[in-house]
Design a protein around this motif. Sequence first.
Motif, PDB file in Angstrom:
ATOM      1  N   ILE A  18     -18.212  28.030  10.279  1.00  0.00           N
ATOM      2  CA  ILE A  18     -16.999  28.776  10.619  1.00  0.00           C
ATOM      3  C   ILE A  18     -17.339  30.027  11.424  1.00  0.00           C
ATOM      4  O   ILE A  18     -18.228  30.798  11.061  1.00  0.00           O
ATOM      5  N   ILE A  19     -16.600  30.212  12.508  1.00  0.00           N
ATOM      6  CA  ILE A  19     -16.740  31.416  13.336  1.00  0.00           C
ATOM      7  C   ILE A  19     -15.566  32.355  13.097  1.00  0.00           C
ATOM      8  O   ILE A  19     -15.748  33.542  12.847  1.00  0.00           O
ATOM      9  N   GLN A  20     -14.347  31.816  13.187  1.00  0.00           N
ATOM     10  CA  GLN A  20     -13.163  32.647  12.947  1.00  0.00           C
ATOM     11  C   GLN A  20     -11.941  31.777  12.707  1.00  0.00           C
ATOM     12  O   GLN A  20     -11.916  30.614  13.085  1.00  0.00           O
ATOM     13  N   LYS A  21     -10.958  32.378  12.091  1.00  0.00           N
ATOM     14  CA  LYS A  21      -9.677  31.708  11.875  1.00  0.00           C
ATOM     15  C   LYS A  21      -8.858  31.829  13.160  1.00  0.00           C
ATOM     16  O   LYS A  21      -8.758  32.904  13.739  1.00  0.00           O
ATOM     17  N   LEU A  22      -8.287  30.706  13.592  1.00  0.00           N
ATOM     18  CA  LEU A  22      -7.480  30.704  14.802  1.00  0.00           C
ATOM     19  C   LEU A  22      -5.985  30.795  14.507  1.00  0.00           C
ATOM     20  O   LEU A  22      -5.232  31.356  15.303  1.00  0.00           O
ATOM     21  N   GLY A  23      -5.554  30.201  13.419  1.00  0.00           N
ATOM     22  CA  GLY A  23      -4.134  30.221  13.117  1.00  0.00           C
ATOM     23  C   GLY A  23      -3.833  29.489  11.833  1.00  0.00           C
ATOM     24  O   GLY A  23      -4.727  28.938  11.183  1.00  0.00           O
ATOM     25  N   GLU A  24      -2.555  29.494  11.478  1.00  0.00           N
ATOM     26  CA  GLU A  24      -2.147  28.830  10.251  1.00  0.00           C
ATOM     27  C   GLU A  24      -0.697  28.418  10.351  1.00  0.00           C
ATOM     28  O   GLU A  24       0.075  28.975  11.120  1.00  0.00           O
ATOM     29  N   GLY A  25      -0.368  27.431   9.562  1.00  0.00           N
ATOM     30  CA  GLY A  25       1.005  26.969   9.439  1.00  0.00           C
ATOM     31  C   GLY A  25       1.385  26.937   7.977  1.00  0.00           C
ATOM     32  O   GLY A  25       0.690  27.499   7.129  1.00  0.00           O
ATOM     33  N   ALA A  26       2.461  26.245   7.670  1.00  0.00           N
ATOM     34  CA  ALA A  26       2.964  26.218   6.299  1.00  0.00           C
ATOM     35  C   ALA A  26       1.989  25.536   5.346  1.00  0.00           C
ATOM     36  O   ALA A  26       1.852  25.948   4.198  1.00  0.00           O
ATOM     37  N   THR A  27       1.292  24.494   5.803  1.00  0.00           N
ATOM     38  CA  THR A  27       0.422  23.741   4.895  1.00  0.00           C
ATOM     39  C   THR A  27      -1.029  23.655   5.361  1.00  0.00           C
ATOM     40  O   THR A  27      -1.852  23.084   4.652  1.00  0.00           O
ATOM     41  N   SER A  28      -1.349  24.204   6.533  1.00  0.00           N
ATOM     42  CA  SER A  28      -2.721  24.056   7.022  1.00  0.00           C
ATOM     43  C   SER A  28      -3.182  25.303   7.763  1.00  0.00           C
ATOM     44  O   SER A  28      -2.392  26.174   8.103  1.00  0.00           O
ATOM     45  N   GLU A  29      -4.495  25.339   7.992  1.00  0.00           N
ATOM     46  CA  GLU A  29      -5.144  26.428   8.716  1.00  0.00           C
ATOM     47  C   GLU A  29      -6.055  25.814   9.767  1.00  0.00           C
ATOM     48  O   GLU A  29      -6.568  24.712   9.573  1.00  0.00           O
ATOM     49  N   VAL A  30      -6.287  26.555  10.854  1.00  0.00           N
ATOM     50  CA  VAL A  30      -7.172  26.087  11.915  1.00  0.00           C
ATOM     51  C   VAL A  30      -8.246  27.140  12.141  1.00  0.00           C
ATOM     52  O   VAL A  30      -7.954  28.334  12.231  1.00  0.00           O
ATOM     53  N   TYR A  31      -9.487  26.667  12.231  1.00  0.00           N
ATOM     54  CA  TYR A  31     -10.640  27.541  12.413  1.00  0.00           C
ATOM     55  C   TYR A  31     -11.429  27.141  13.649  1.00  0.00           C
ATOM     56  O   TYR A  31     -11.545  25.948  13.965  1.00  0.00           O
ATOM     57  N   LEU A  32     -11.985  28.121  14.333  1.00  0.00           N
ATOM     58  CA  LEU A  32     -12.981  27.879  15.363  1.00  0.00           C
ATOM     59  C   LEU A  32     -14.306  27.741  14.635  1.00  0.00           C
ATOM     60  O   LEU A  32     -14.680  28.621  13.842  1.00  0.00           O
TER      61      LEU A  32
END
Length: 130
Positions: A18-32
């Motif tokens: 994991i480098i950084q968090k890119l975003g999130e929604g109601a049920t999930s997260e996206v990471y670089l």
Amino acid sequence: MGDLDIDLNGGLIGKYRIIQKLGEGATSEVYLCRDDFHDRHVAIKRVRSSALSDAVDGPVYARFFAAEAALVGRLQHPNVVHILDHGVWQEMPYIAMEYLEGTDLLSDVAKQGRMAAPRVVKLLAQVATA
């Protein structure tokens, strides 16, 4: 590992660092993340543990997430992000996909304002062909 326990300084999701968090929604997260084996950056989408722990909806989220990975993984189109891998890490499903630098549509509109009709038509055509 809970949603708040993820290590953003070199922690792992599967084999991806994991480098950084890119975003999130109601049920999930996206990471670089970094795929050291293939020497590339990837975007990792994972279901939030809080979504999975919901007694009623958790199993539904898990099934939808698996279906998303399977469906999108079969698509091959320049306007659709490529799925590289999927799996489960510490009881949380994830999807590894190509990382594309740039901005999202909402940020672009917020920055530049209302789009001209020709640009809207072009974007809609790209979405429709995908």
